[in-house]
Motif scaffolding. Structure first.
Motif, PDB file in Angstrom:
ATOM      1  N   ILE A  35       0.856  -1.091  -0.071  1.00  0.00           N
ATOM      2  CA  ILE A  35      -0.183  -0.123   0.065  1.00  0.00           C
ATOM      3  C   ILE A  35       0.861   1.271   0.036  1.00  0.00           C
ATOM      4  CG2 ILE A  35      -1.761   1.502   1.383  1.00  0.00           C
ATOM      5  CD1 ILE A  35      -2.863  -1.349   2.500  1.00  0.00           C
ATOM      6  N   THR A  36       0.617   2.001  -0.840  1.00  0.00           N
ATOM      7  CA  THR A  36       1.300   3.423  -0.800  1.00  0.00           C
ATOM      8  C   THR A  36       0.290   4.560  -1.352  1.00  0.00           C
ATOM      9  OG1 THR A  36       1.753   3.440  -3.260  1.00  0.00           O
ATOM     10  CG2 THR A  36       3.272   1.928  -2.077  1.00  0.00           C
TER      11      THR A  36
ATOM     12  N   THR B 267       6.016   2.691  -5.186  1.00  0.00           N
ATOM     13  CA  THR B 267       4.897   1.463  -5.238  1.00  0.00           C
ATOM     14  C   THR B 267       5.490   0.241  -6.148  1.00  0.00           C
ATOM     15  OG1 THR B 267       2.961   3.156  -5.466  1.00  0.00           O
ATOM     16  CG2 THR B 267       2.338   0.924  -5.557  1.00  0.00           C
TER      17      THR B 267
ATOM     18  N   TYR C 146       3.743  -0.747   3.903  1.00  0.00           N
ATOM     19  CA  TYR C 146       3.349   0.598   3.351  1.00  0.00           C
ATOM     20  C   TYR C 146       4.463   1.492   3.315  1.00  0.00           C
ATOM     21  CZ  TYR C 146       0.983   5.085   3.364  1.00  0.00           C
ATOM     22  OH  TYR C 146       0.623   6.304   2.892  1.00  0.00           O
TER      23      TYR C 146
ATOM     24  N   HIS D 240      -0.549   9.102   4.908  1.00  0.00           N
ATOM     25  CA  HIS D 240       0.436   8.834   5.506  1.00  0.00           C
ATOM     26  C   HIS D 240       0.122   8.714   7.082  1.00  0.00           C
ATOM     27  CE1 HIS D 240       2.679   9.316   1.692  1.00  0.00           C
ATOM     28  NE2 HIS D 240       3.767   9.298   2.526  1.00  0.00           N
TER      29      HIS D 240
ATOM     30  N   TYR E 210      -1.840   5.615   8.274  1.00  0.00           N
ATOM     31  CA  TYR E 210      -0.996   3.981   8.192  1.00  0.00           C
ATOM     32  C   TYR E 210       0.233   4.314   9.351  1.00  0.00           C
ATOM     33  CZ  TYR E 210      -3.552   2.372   4.149  1.00  0.00           C
ATOM     34  OH  TYR E 210      -4.675   1.940   3.173  1.00  0.00           O
TER      35      TYR E 210
END
Length: 297
Positions: free
Chosen positions: A48-49, A55, A128, A178, A181
């Protein structure tokens, strides 16, 4: 932001733990319920990004870690086939993902509140990758200018102000994405990576990923992955450089590539003192109180 896509603000309070406004293409709104009800497996591995935060790089590393550094396949089979994009906007990849054998490798840019509900229960492994906001903004600006469906006409200053207001290409606020996460960093099924650390010591980060995924790699395999995943090697690899996006007519030819520079500090070539101060103040407001800091050069 001037685009050729219809963008809508959607109140996701019925789907989220908190109210969240995200500007998304209308097609995304229609898929929210499908996303929310997607069946998760506990042995899934999700990368996940926020967009343009490493990514593709992270996907390729994770795939190689999970497949014994098989660079032959990585050079011949497209990454999107090996590691499908959950909310891919042009074809419904969820049908493909449902049929994949375990462990499934899945990519997404979805903000935390709109991830499939079962992720909270099944707790699959999540990696992440985050990136400093200034370089992310520069990378996103060049990417958006390439995309034929968006047809963005603004200059960099206009884009930067819009970008940090959260009005971008469908994944909400950089800061919320950001921060949400990052707050999960101590969860056992979450690994947080930083783009800047991948650049500084890729071998170390490959080993961290392998340990998190409980994969044993030899030193030779680690070095094979490092060599395969240098920016230059990946940029030249048609299986991982996303060149198929241009072949589909979704990127303007002759204006650059999906993979551009892959470095820390390119923001210095674009940010005015005013823009730099604006982002520094937003950083102090949203990320620094959480203990989240970045390298910028």
């Amino acid at each position: 932001m001037s685009t050729s896509l219809e963008m809508s603000s959607v109140d996701l309070s019925g789907l989220c733990d908190r109210v969240l406004a995200i500007y998304v293409p209308e097609g995304h709104i229609l898929r929210l319920e499908e996303n929310n009800n997607f069946e998760i497996r506990s042995d899934d591995i999700w990368v996940i990004t926020y967009p343009k935060c490493g990514t593709t790089w992270t996907q390729e590393i994770v795939w190689l870690v999970c497949n014994n550094a098989d660079t032959e396949t990585a050079n011949t089979v497209e990454l999107d086939t090996r590691f499908p994009f959950f909310e891919y906007p042009f074809t419904n990849q969820k049908r493909v993902i449902r049929k994949m054998p375990s462990p499934r490798l899945i990519k997404t840019h979805l903000a935390l509140p709109v991830l499939p509900h079962q992720i909270r229960e099944k707790k699959p492994k999540i990696i992440y990758t985050m990136r400093n906001p200034k370089d992310t903004c520069v990378s996103m600006y060049h990417f958006v200018k390439l995309l034929t469906p968006i047809n963005y006409k603004g200059n960099f200053e206009e884009f930067t102000k819009e970008f940090f207001m959260g009005v971008t290409v469908g994944h909400g606020s950089f800061w919320d994405h950001h921060r949400d996460y990052w707050r999960l960093k101590n969860e056992m099924n979450i690994l947080i990576l930083k783009y800047e650390d991948l650049i500084t010591d890729l071998a170390k980060e490959v080993k961290r990923i392998a340990a998190f995924l409980e994969k044993e790699l030899t030193e030779e395999q680690v070095q094979t992955i490092v060599e395969h995943c240098t920016f230059k090697t990946m940029k030249d690899n048609s299986a991982s450089n996303q060149s198929h996006i241009q072949n589909m007519g979704l990127m303007r030819a002759g204006m650059g590539n999906f993979m551009r520079k892959g470095k820390i500090g390119d923001w210095k070539n674009y940010f005015t003192p005013e823009l730099n101060d604006m982002v520094d103040q937003l950083n102090k407001k949203y990320l620094e109180p959480e203990g989240l800091t970045f390298d910028y050069e």
